[in-house]
Motif scaffolding. Sequence first.
Motif, PDB file in Angstrom:
ATOM      1  N   ILE A  84       1.983   1.549  -3.574  1.00 24.33           N
ATOM      2  CA  ILE A  84       0.842   2.008  -4.370  1.00 24.33           C
ATOM      3  C   ILE A  84       0.634   3.505  -4.155  1.00 24.33           C
ATOM      4  O   ILE A  84       0.405   4.248  -5.117  1.00 24.33           O
ATOM      5  CB  ILE A  84      -0.431   1.198  -4.019  1.00 24.33           C
ATOM      6  CG1 ILE A  84      -0.306  -0.227  -4.575  1.00 24.33           C
ATOM      7  CG2 ILE A  84      -1.690   1.888  -4.528  1.00 24.33           C
ATOM      8  CD1 ILE A  84      -1.404  -1.174  -4.118  1.00 24.33           C
ATOM      9  N   SER A  85       0.736   3.960  -2.917  1.00 25.15           N
ATOM     10  CA  SER A  85       0.569   5.386  -2.616  1.00 25.15           C
ATOM     11  C   SER A  85       1.637   6.227  -3.309  1.00 25.15           C
ATOM     12  O   SER A  85       1.330   7.271  -3.889  1.00 25.15           O
ATOM     13  CB  SER A  85       0.634   5.622  -1.102  1.00 25.15           C
ATOM     14  OG  SER A  85      -0.400   4.928  -0.452  1.00 25.15           O
ATOM     15  N   ILE A 122       0.836  -1.199   0.000  1.00 27.98           N
ATOM     16  CA  ILE A 122       0.000   0.000   0.000  1.00 27.98           C
ATOM     17  C   ILE A 122       0.874   1.253   0.000  1.00 27.98           C
ATOM     18  O   ILE A 122       0.547   2.251  -0.646  1.00 27.98           O
ATOM     19  CB  ILE A 122      -1.015  -0.018   1.168  1.00 27.98           C
ATOM     20  CG1 ILE A 122      -2.049  -1.120   0.899  1.00 27.98           C
ATOM     21  CG2 ILE A 122      -1.697   1.334   1.346  1.00 27.98           C
ATOM     22  CD1 ILE A 122      -2.951  -1.451   2.060  1.00 27.98           C
ATOM     23  N   ARG A 123       2.003   1.202   0.696  1.00 28.52           N
ATOM     24  CA  ARG A 123       2.952   2.330   0.646  1.00 28.52           C
ATOM     25  C   ARG A 123       3.449   2.536  -0.784  1.00 28.52           C
ATOM     26  O   ARG A 123       3.490   3.657  -1.280  1.00 28.52           O
ATOM     27  CB  ARG A 123       4.139   2.087   1.582  1.00 28.52           C
ATOM     28  CG  ARG A 123       4.059   2.871   2.860  1.00 28.52           C
ATOM     29  CD  ARG A 123       5.373   2.848   3.618  1.00 28.52           C
ATOM     30  NE  ARG A 123       5.764   1.530   4.069  1.00 28.52           N
ATOM     31  CZ  ARG A 123       5.403   0.973   5.210  1.00 28.52           C
ATOM     32  NH1 ARG A 123       4.624   1.631   6.038  1.00 28.52           N
ATOM     33  NH2 ARG A 123       5.810  -0.226   5.534  1.00 28.52           N
ATOM     34  N   LEU A 146      -5.035   0.647  -8.506  1.00 31.73           N
ATOM     35  CA  LEU A 146      -3.924  -0.217  -8.080  1.00 31.73           C
ATOM     36  C   LEU A 146      -4.295  -1.013  -6.835  1.00 31.73           C
ATOM     37  O   LEU A 146      -3.973  -2.204  -6.728  1.00 31.73           O
ATOM     38  CB  LEU A 146      -2.665   0.612  -7.822  1.00 31.73           C
ATOM     39  CG  LEU A 146      -1.991   1.221  -9.036  1.00 31.73           C
ATOM     40  CD1 LEU A 146      -0.864   2.165  -8.609  1.00 31.73           C
ATOM     41  CD2 LEU A 146      -1.464   0.149  -9.972  1.00 31.73           C
ATOM     42  N   LEU A 147      -4.982  -0.374  -5.894  1.00 31.46           N
ATOM     43  CA  LEU A 147      -5.394  -1.061  -4.674  1.00 31.46           C
ATOM     44  C   LEU A 147      -6.389  -2.179  -4.978  1.00 31.46           C
ATOM     45  O   LEU A 147      -6.242  -3.302  -4.474  1.00 31.46           O
ATOM     46  CB  LEU A 147      -6.005  -0.035  -3.716  1.00 31.46           C
ATOM     47  CG  LEU A 147      -6.037  -0.380  -2.238  1.00 31.46           C
ATOM     48  CD1 LEU A 147      -4.651  -0.698  -1.717  1.00 31.46           C
ATOM     49  CD2 LEU A 147      -6.650   0.780  -1.466  1.00 31.46           C
ATOM     50  N   VAL A 206      -6.774  11.050  -9.766  1.00 31.69           N
ATOM     51  CA  VAL A 206      -7.018  10.328  -8.509  1.00 31.69           C
ATOM     52  C   VAL A 206      -7.322   8.844  -8.717  1.00 31.69           C
ATOM     53  O   VAL A 206      -7.356   8.085  -7.755  1.00 31.69           O
ATOM     54  CB  VAL A 206      -8.161  10.977  -7.681  1.00 31.69           C
ATOM     55  CG1 VAL A 206      -7.824  12.401  -7.317  1.00 31.69           C
ATOM     56  CG2 VAL A 206      -9.488  10.882  -8.383  1.00 31.69           C
ATOM     57  N   LEU A 219      -5.635   6.359 -10.082  1.00 27.98           N
ATOM     58  CA  LEU A 219      -4.577   5.350  -9.999  1.00 27.98           C
ATOM     59  C   LEU A 219      -4.537   4.652  -8.642  1.00 27.98           C
ATOM     60  O   LEU A 219      -4.385   3.425  -8.586  1.00 27.98           O
ATOM     61  CB  LEU A 219      -3.222   5.974 -10.329  1.00 27.98           C
ATOM     62  CG  LEU A 219      -2.080   5.009 -10.593  1.00 27.98           C
ATOM     63  CD1 LEU A 219      -2.433   4.010 -11.684  1.00 27.98           C
ATOM     64  CD2 LEU A 219      -0.823   5.783 -10.973  1.00 27.98           C
ATOM     65  N   PHE A 220      -4.696   5.395  -7.556  1.00 22.01           N
ATOM     66  CA  PHE A 220      -4.639   4.765  -6.232  1.00 22.01           C
ATOM     67  C   PHE A 220      -5.715   3.690  -6.057  1.00 22.01           C
ATOM     68  O   PHE A 220      -5.384   2.541  -5.750  1.00 22.01           O
ATOM     69  CB  PHE A 220      -4.706   5.805  -5.108  1.00 22.01           C
ATOM     70  CG  PHE A 220      -4.631   5.191  -3.743  1.00 22.01           C
ATOM     71  CD1 PHE A 220      -3.424   4.737  -3.235  1.00 22.01           C
ATOM     72  CD2 PHE A 220      -5.770   5.048  -2.968  1.00 22.01           C
ATOM     73  CE1 PHE A 220      -3.348   4.147  -1.982  1.00 22.01           C
ATOM     74  CE2 PHE A 220      -5.711   4.465  -1.711  1.00 22.01           C
ATOM     75  CZ  PHE A 220      -4.502   4.013  -1.215  1.00 22.01           C
ATOM     76  N   PRO A 221      -6.998   4.007  -6.235  1.00 23.92           N
ATOM     77  CA  PRO A 221      -7.992   2.937  -6.031  1.00 23.92           C
ATOM     78  C   PRO A 221      -7.883   1.813  -7.063  1.00 23.92           C
ATOM     79  O   PRO A 221      -8.170   0.654  -6.752  1.00 23.92           O
ATOM     80  CB  PRO A 221      -9.339   3.647  -6.108  1.00 23.92           C
ATOM     81  CG  PRO A 221      -9.076   4.937  -6.788  1.00 23.92           C
ATOM     82  CD  PRO A 221      -7.653   5.290  -6.501  1.00 23.92           C
ATOM     83  N   ALA A 239       0.948   6.261  -7.011  1.00 23.34           N
ATOM     84  CA  ALA A 239      -0.259   7.040  -7.301  1.00 23.34           C
ATOM     85  C   ALA A 239      -0.027   8.541  -7.191  1.00 23.34           C
ATOM     86  O   ALA A 239      -0.780   9.323  -7.770  1.00 23.34           O
ATOM     87  CB  ALA A 239      -1.399   6.611  -6.377  1.00 23.34           C
ATOM     88  N   VAL A 240       1.006   8.953  -6.481  1.00 25.59           N
ATOM     89  CA  VAL A 240       1.347  10.370  -6.403  1.00 25.59           C
ATOM     90  C   VAL A 240       2.349  10.736  -7.497  1.00 25.59           C
ATOM     91  O   VAL A 240       2.196  11.747  -8.185  1.00 25.59           O
ATOM     92  CB  VAL A 240       1.920  10.728  -5.005  1.00 25.59           C
ATOM     93  CG1 VAL A 240       2.522  12.116  -4.988  1.00 25.59           C
ATOM     94  CG2 VAL A 240       0.833  10.589  -3.943  1.00 25.59           C
TER      95      VAL A 240
END
Length: 182
Positions: free
Chosen positions: A17-18, A14-15, A137-138, A131, A133-135, A21-22
């Motif tokens: 991915i975060s 998750i780190r 990828l998760l 916004v 990309l984060f959800p 995503a940024v």
Amino acid sequence: MEQSSLLNSDKGIIRWISVIAVIVPVLVAILLFMPSKIDIASNWVYFLPHLNAVINSAATVALIAGVIFIKKGNIEYHRAAMTAAFGLGAIFLVSYVVYHATAESTTFGGEGWIRPVYYFILITHIVFAAVALFPILLAYYYGYTDQRAKHKKVVKFAFPIWLYVTVTGVIVYLMISPYYSF
């Protein structure tokens, strides 16, 4: 895999991915707005907006197919459709970055009522793409690791955003394509 081991692994993923995503939207913005474009001395890049529309259309079909498959309980086909959508999204991103790093942006030439419609679609497309990309990828990670409860929670947000971005990407292309100078 042991539960605590999976939780520690999740935190690390998750780190990452975060971070991804940024970094990706920031890099895309830099490439879009850099003062001078990268000179690759070739006109082949002018084909990329057309290719990107095809890729977005195919990703839309894959996303919808994925939903249909999961509603029918066909997890194997759902995974294949979502992996195809994910792969198409990655190819699109590379193509989009190459095009916008090397070619000047086209200005929308429409007038009247269509102009604010175009800019509304474009701006919402850009915001959601930034916004998304984060959800995405998760959701993909949770699906890939068969964490279904977490996957379902994230997909409630990821799917509509992703679908909106792919559909509006094609709409933006169709609206601006008459103004391409190539």
